[in-house]
Design a protein around this motif. Sequence first.
Motif, mmCIF file in Angstrom:
data_model
loop_
_atom_site.group_PDB
_atom_site.id
_atom_site.type_symbol
_atom_site.label_atom_id
_atom_site.label_comp_id
_atom_site.label_asym_id
_atom_site.label_seq_id
_atom_site.Cartn_x
_atom_site.Cartn_y
_atom_site.Cartn_z
ATOM 1 N N LEU A 115 0.828 -1.209 0.000
ATOM 2 C CA LEU A 115 0.000 0.000 0.000
ATOM 3 C C LEU A 115 0.863 1.260 0.000
ATOM 4 N N SER A 116 1.930 1.222 0.786
ATOM 5 C CA SER A 116 2.812 2.398 0.807
ATOM 6 C C SER A 116 3.471 2.619 -0.545
ATOM 7 N N VAL A 117 3.861 1.496 -1.202
ATOM 8 C CA VAL A 117 4.479 1.624 -2.536
ATOM 9 C C VAL A 117 3.479 2.192 -3.536
ATOM 10 N N CYS A 118 2.235 1.656 -3.496
ATOM 11 C CA CYS A 118 1.213 2.192 -4.418
ATOM 12 C C CYS A 118 0.963 3.675 -4.159
ATOM 13 N N LEU A 119 0.879 3.999 -2.865
ATOM 14 C CA LEU A 119 0.656 5.412 -2.534
ATOM 15 C C LEU A 119 1.807 6.275 -2.994
ATOM 16 N N SER A 120 3.033 5.777 -2.763
ATOM 17 C CA SER A 120 4.198 6.565 -3.177
ATOM 18 C C SER A 120 4.248 6.716 -4.699
ATOM 19 N N SER A 164 -5.880 28.588 -9.090
ATOM 20 C CA SER A 164 -7.234 28.336 -8.594
ATOM 21 C C SER A 164 -7.814 27.068 -9.231
ATOM 22 N N VAL A 165 -7.660 26.939 -10.551
ATOM 23 C CA VAL A 165 -8.197 25.751 -11.241
ATOM 24 C C VAL A 165 -7.428 24.495 -10.849
ATOM 25 N N TYR A 166 -6.106 24.589 -10.865
ATOM 26 C CA TYR A 166 -5.276 23.408 -10.584
ATOM 27 C C TYR A 166 -5.416 22.925 -9.142
ATOM 28 N N LEU A 167 -5.418 23.859 -8.217
ATOM 29 C CA LEU A 167 -5.536 23.476 -6.804
ATOM 30 C C LEU A 167 -6.870 22.823 -6.510
ATOM 31 N N SER A 168 -7.909 23.300 -7.107
ATOM 32 C CA SER A 168 -9.212 22.672 -6.889
ATOM 33 C C SER A 168 -9.208 21.228 -7.396
ATOM 34 N N ILE A 169 -8.669 21.003 -8.622
ATOM 35 C CA ILE A 169 -8.618 19.643 -9.176
ATOM 36 C C ILE A 169 -7.682 18.753 -8.357
ATOM 37 N N TYR A 170 -6.492 19.279 -8.045
ATOM 38 C CA TYR A 170 -5.477 18.485 -7.334
ATOM 39 C C TYR A 170 -5.931 18.106 -5.927
ATOM 40 N N MET A 171 -6.545 19.030 -5.236
ATOM 41 C CA MET A 171 -6.999 18.737 -3.884
ATOM 42 C C MET A 171 -8.097 17.682 -3.883
ATOM 43 N N SER A 172 -8.994 17.757 -4.826
ATOM 44 C CA SER A 172 -10.048 16.746 -4.892
ATOM 45 C C SER A 172 -9.464 15.362 -5.169
ATOM 46 N N VAL A 173 -8.526 15.260 -6.134
ATOM 47 C CA VAL A 173 -7.905 13.966 -6.466
ATOM 48 C C VAL A 173 -7.106 13.423 -5.286
ATOM 49 N N CYS A 174 -6.296 14.285 -4.658
ATOM 50 C CA CYS A 174 -5.446 13.849 -3.540
ATOM 51 C C CYS A 174 -6.295 13.390 -2.363
ATOM 52 N N LEU A 175 -7.352 14.088 -2.072
ATOM 53 C CA LEU A 175 -8.195 13.692 -0.952
ATOM 54 C C LEU A 175 -8.848 12.339 -1.208
ATOM 55 N N SER A 176 -9.303 12.128 -2.426
ATOM 56 C CA SER A 176 -9.933 10.837 -2.740
ATOM 57 C C SER A 176 -8.917 9.692 -2.638
ATOM 58 N N VAL A 177 -7.711 9.898 -3.209
ATOM 59 C CA VAL A 177 -6.674 8.859 -3.146
ATOM 60 C C VAL A 177 -6.247 8.608 -1.706
ATOM 61 N N TYR A 178 -6.027 9.669 -0.950
ATOM 62 C CA TYR A 178 -5.578 9.530 0.433
ATOM 63 C C TYR A 178 -6.613 8.785 1.282
ATOM 64 N N LEU A 179 -7.888 9.125 1.123
ATOM 65 C CA LEU A 179 -8.917 8.462 1.915
ATOM 66 C C LEU A 179 -9.015 6.974 1.562
ATOM 67 N N SER A 180 -8.935 6.668 0.276
ATOM 68 C CA SER A 180 -9.007 5.252 -0.122
ATOM 69 C C SER A 180 -7.822 4.458 0.422
ATOM 70 N N VAL A 181 -6.619 5.028 0.294
ATOM 71 C CA VAL A 181 -5.419 4.337 0.788
ATOM 72 C C VAL A 181 -5.454 4.204 2.302
ATOM 73 N N TYR A 182 -5.856 5.239 2.981
ATOM 74 C CA TYR A 182 -5.890 5.208 4.449
ATOM 75 C C TYR A 182 -6.882 4.162 4.954
ATOM 76 N N LEU A 183 -8.056 4.107 4.328
ATOM 77 C CA LEU A 183 -9.046 3.122 4.741
ATOM 78 C C LEU A 183 -8.556 1.698 4.477
ATOM 79 N N SER A 184 -7.914 1.481 3.317
ATOM 80 C CA SER A 184 -7.401 0.140 3.019
ATOM 81 C C SER A 184 -6.309 -0.274 3.995
ATOM 82 N N VAL A 185 -5.421 0.665 4.325
ATOM 83 C CA VAL A 185 -4.353 0.366 5.290
ATOM 84 C C VAL A 185 -4.937 0.054 6.659
ATOM 85 N N CYS A 186 -5.876 0.852 7.123
ATOM 86 C CA CYS A 186 -6.493 0.622 8.437
ATOM 87 C C CYS A 186 -7.190 -0.742 8.482
#
Length: 524
Positions: free
Chosen positions: A243-248, A452-474
């Motif tokens: 999971l850490s490798v996939c996340l990295s 403004s455009v990039y941060l909105s897109i990037y934050m949404s993608v990062c939050l979704s990836v982070y939440l999925s990885v965190y839940l799988s790890v837990c």
Amino acid sequence: MMILHVVSCCLLSALCVVESAGMNVKEVVGGHVTVGCSFTLAGNNNKYFCKGTCSGRDILVETKGSKTVTQGRYSIEDLRNGVFYVTIKNLMKSDSGTYWCGVERSIKNTFQEVHLTVTDAPPTSTPSPVTSRSHVSTTLPNLSTTSSHLTTTLPNLSTTSANLSTTFLASGDISGPSSSRAGTEMKPFDSLWTLWTIWCVRRDHCLSICLSIYVSVYLSVYLYVCLSVCLSVCLSVCLSVCLSVCLSVCLSVCLSMFLYICLSVCLSVCLSVCLCFCISVCLYICLSVCLSVYLSIYLSIYLSIYLSIYLSIYLSIYLSIYLSIYLSVCLSVCLSVCLSVCLSVCLSVYLSVYLCFCISVCLSVYLCFCISVCLSICLSICLSVYLSVYLSVCISVCLSICLSVCLSICLSVYLSVCLYICLSLYLSISLSICLSICLSVCLSIYLSVYLSVYLSIYMSVCLSVYLSVYLSVCISVCLSVCLSICLSVCLSMCLSICMSVCLSICLYICLSNQIKFYFSHTHG
């Protein structure tokens, strides 16, 4: 697991008691005695027989890796199964005392105490109903399953009777000389002593069997627990690592794309800025060079014309003054010379006529000398004045020419440099201000919109990836922990139940065998 540790501690304490139990050996002077020592888990260890502190010269004989070693009156034989025999020949009364059978171990050596008593030989005139033997040999059981020997010495049963020779086998049968068994009846005290000895031997044998069963079961269960724990840990570690490798990898890809876009934008902006700056600098340099060349040529021409006119006027004035002075001096000198010559001639003629010859001669000589001296002085003065005036005029002219040329060059260079610097500063400041204002406005507008455009897109993608990885790890960590805890609890319960059942079965078998043997021996 606590039950296992308690049972292991009890069995090991019983084993230590068995190994540290003492033996009493009694023999006569001149005979020889063989002592058997038995230890657990001492197959290839170094074995020795010592007296006193068991250090240095107190060690009487030791194996040192050999099976049979003889040193003087002492010899040792190692069976390589935890049992070894020590023989002492030609016994003396000074040999009486406490001896130790020892085994070298990695943590702490183990010992077995032996008490040897050497007495005087009995008188030969007294007949003995039973043939006496020089030593008593008894075989102890071995702790391994392949062979068993037990060697000990029994004391005399009475003061009047002779020594009793008996051999205890691993199965518990009693064997001895047929003559002694046939000719002598067994007394009640002898039968009780024999039963007690058999009970001790069987107790030791049962303890060794229980210990071997316990060690094998404990090692197998311990290895199973270790392997299950290792597998659970490895699975949890592998899942976390994957999971850490996939996340990295995801983060590295996102960051690389982000950096690529940012670098491309920055490079395009930098290139545009650099091109604008280079064009402005080239234009500025060209204009400044053209202006400097124009000003230098203009100033050089202007100054040369001005200086030529100025010098020509001054030279004409100087030449007129110089010529007038020169002519006046020359005329004055010529007139003075002519007058002096005329005067001298007139005076000489007049004196020659008017005076006598001697006076005229003297005066003429004197006058000639005076006139020549005066003329020489006047000429020298005139020449010196002329030369000084001429040299001063020449030097002044040369200096004026050099100064005029230097001044013209310096003024032209200074003026061109000043103009160049002023124009360059003016152009650079004006261009830099204009370009900076334009670029700052353009960059601010572009960056505000882009970020403004990039941060909105990037934050949404990062939050979704982070939440999925965190839940799988837990979830994976929780599952691995729960599985490991359940496995450890189940294994500990199974081990405790198995050990209790095994111990109860072993104790039941041992007690049943003892009771059967006792009844068979008493009724037989």
